[in-house]
Scaffold this motif. Structure first.
Motif, PDB file in Angstrom:
ATOM      1  N   THR A  19       0.839  -1.203   0.000  1.00  0.00           N
ATOM      2  CA  THR A  19       0.000   0.000   0.000  1.00  0.00           C
ATOM      3  C   THR A  19       0.873   1.252   0.000  1.00  0.00           C
ATOM      4  N   ASP A  74       2.056  -4.412  -9.250  1.00  0.00           N
ATOM      5  CA  ASP A  74       1.697  -4.883  -7.915  1.00  0.00           C
ATOM      6  C   ASP A  74       1.701  -6.407  -8.010  1.00  0.00           C
ATOM      7  N   SER A 133       5.141  -7.386  -1.325  1.00  0.00           N
ATOM      8  CA  SER A 133       4.893  -7.294   0.110  1.00  0.00           C
ATOM      9  C   SER A 133       4.921  -8.678   0.735  1.00  0.00           C
TER      10      SER A 133
END
Ligand SMILES: Cc1ncc(COP(=O)(O)O)c(C=O)c1O
Length: 369
Positions: A79, A180, A211
């Protein structure tokens, strides 16, 4: 929807977080890091052992080299990685292309940067895009395309051919690919993940965001990372420093243990999720939903037009209140809410018993509809 789910004691298949434990090895590594007093700020762009582990991971998995000193930035989840990147690379008025439906954060991210979004439709059942529509979205004002593969909410995994087409347009229009790749290890039916940065001419124009959240079932840790060429990283690091200073130091240390898990960890991750996917597909179909079978990530998009509701939001509200099962209305993933009015998204990153419970509630719900 999560708030409404709590209010009605509903099974929450809305928000994408696992209801099962994270791997023991990495929990232990986090506990040991705290006990060893790794409790102060890490270097703003990330603790060196973690950046080294990230560089080693990319070399091993994809044969691509990133310099941990100059090309890797650790941040607070994907994010922060995404907003820090957009703030760093866009100027007001720049255009950013997004495939729609899209993960809802990208919209507000672009708004915060005063960037103009251009949408390209992914069309069911395969969620493919029309190459001509994609080309028309590119212009001299295009700064970047945001690419999320494996994709939330559709479960699409972009093919090498599709990525080559996108890469060609990025080069022709001098645009960046901001990717992403948070679901890179959650793949089904033999699908494989290709980072666009590995395609010829793309390493220097790709910002790769990733992530720990999904791969290691630690969405609450808030540890992510951004890989990009030195000039881009230089700007991203500045924004990151002023946004958050840095990600949690002991959890970065645990990230080293996570990235060193054996290959069998990743094989099991995909296999386990594939079983959960197959179970939820079966349960949803039994309950009358038309499902789009995902090739990656942990969501199932469903078509609810057969149920005869005015729209997705009223359907989901009714489902939460009457069946006690929560999902996300499809309109959340579209710029024009009418476009998603016949879709809803379920997630399956849940224990088998949670999915079974949702299934039995939905079967009853169908009977009473
Ligand atoms: C596509 C996508 N990107 C980013 C995120 C959030 O990532 P993080 O927890 O690393 O901030 C999510 C969470 O659901 C997601 O689905």
């Amino acid at each position: 929807m999560t708030r409404l789910a709590i209010e009605h004691d509903a099974v929450n298949l809305a928000q994408g977080f696992p209801d099962f434990g994270a791997p023991e090895e990495i929990k232990r590594a986090a506990q040991e890091a705290i006990a060893a007093d790794l409790n102060q700020y890490a270097i703003t762009w990330g603790a060196k052992p973690f950046r080294d582990a990230i560089a080693a991971k990319y070399r091993k998995w994809y044969g691509i080299d990133y310099d941990p000193e100059r090309e890797i930035t650790v941040c607070c989840g994907a994010t922060e990685g995404m907003i820090a990147t957009l703030l760093a690379v866009t100027n007001p008025g720049d255009e950013v292309i997004i495939c729609e439906p899209y993960y809802e954060n990208y919209g507000p991210d672009a708004l915060l940067c005063d960037a103009q979004l251009k949408f390209v439709q992914l069309r069911p059942p395969d969620w493919t895009f029309d190459p001509d529509e994609l080309r028309r979205a590119f212009s001299a004002k295009t700064k970047a395309i945001i690419l999320n593969s494996p994709n939330n909410p559709t479960g699409k995994v972009f093919t090498r051919a599709e990525l080559e087409l996108i890469a060609g347009l990025c080069q022709e229009f001098d645009a960046l690919a901001i990717t992403d790749e948070i679901y890179e290890h959650i793949l089904y039916d033999g699908a494989s993940h290709v980072p666009i940065a590995t395609l010829p001419g793309m390493r220097e124009r790709t910002v790769l965001v990733n992530s720990m959240s999904k791969t290691y079932s630690v969405t609450g840790w808030r540890v992510g990372f951004v890989l990009a060429a030195e000039d881009l990283t230089d700007s991203i690091r500045k924004v990151h420093d002023f946004l958050t200073v840095g990600a949690a130091a002991p959890l970065q240390q645990a990230g080293v243990a996570a990235l060193n898990l054996p290959d069998s960890y990743y094989e099991k991750l995909s296999l386990e999720y594939q079983k959960r996917r197959d179970l939820l597909l079966h349960l949803l179909e039994q309950a009358g939903f038309r499902c789009y079978r995902p090739s990656g990530a942990y969501y199932i998009m469903t078509d609810i037009s057969g149920f005869g509701f005015v729209n997705d939001v009223s359907f989901v509200r009714h489902m939460i209140e009457s069946a006690g099962v929560a999902a996300v209305p499809g309109s959340s993933f579209f710029s024009d809410s009418n476009a998603g009015a016949t879709l809803i998204r379920f997630c399956f990153c849940k224990k088998y018993e949670t999915l079974e419970e949702a299934g039995s509630r939905l079967r009853e719900f169908r009977v009473t509809l």
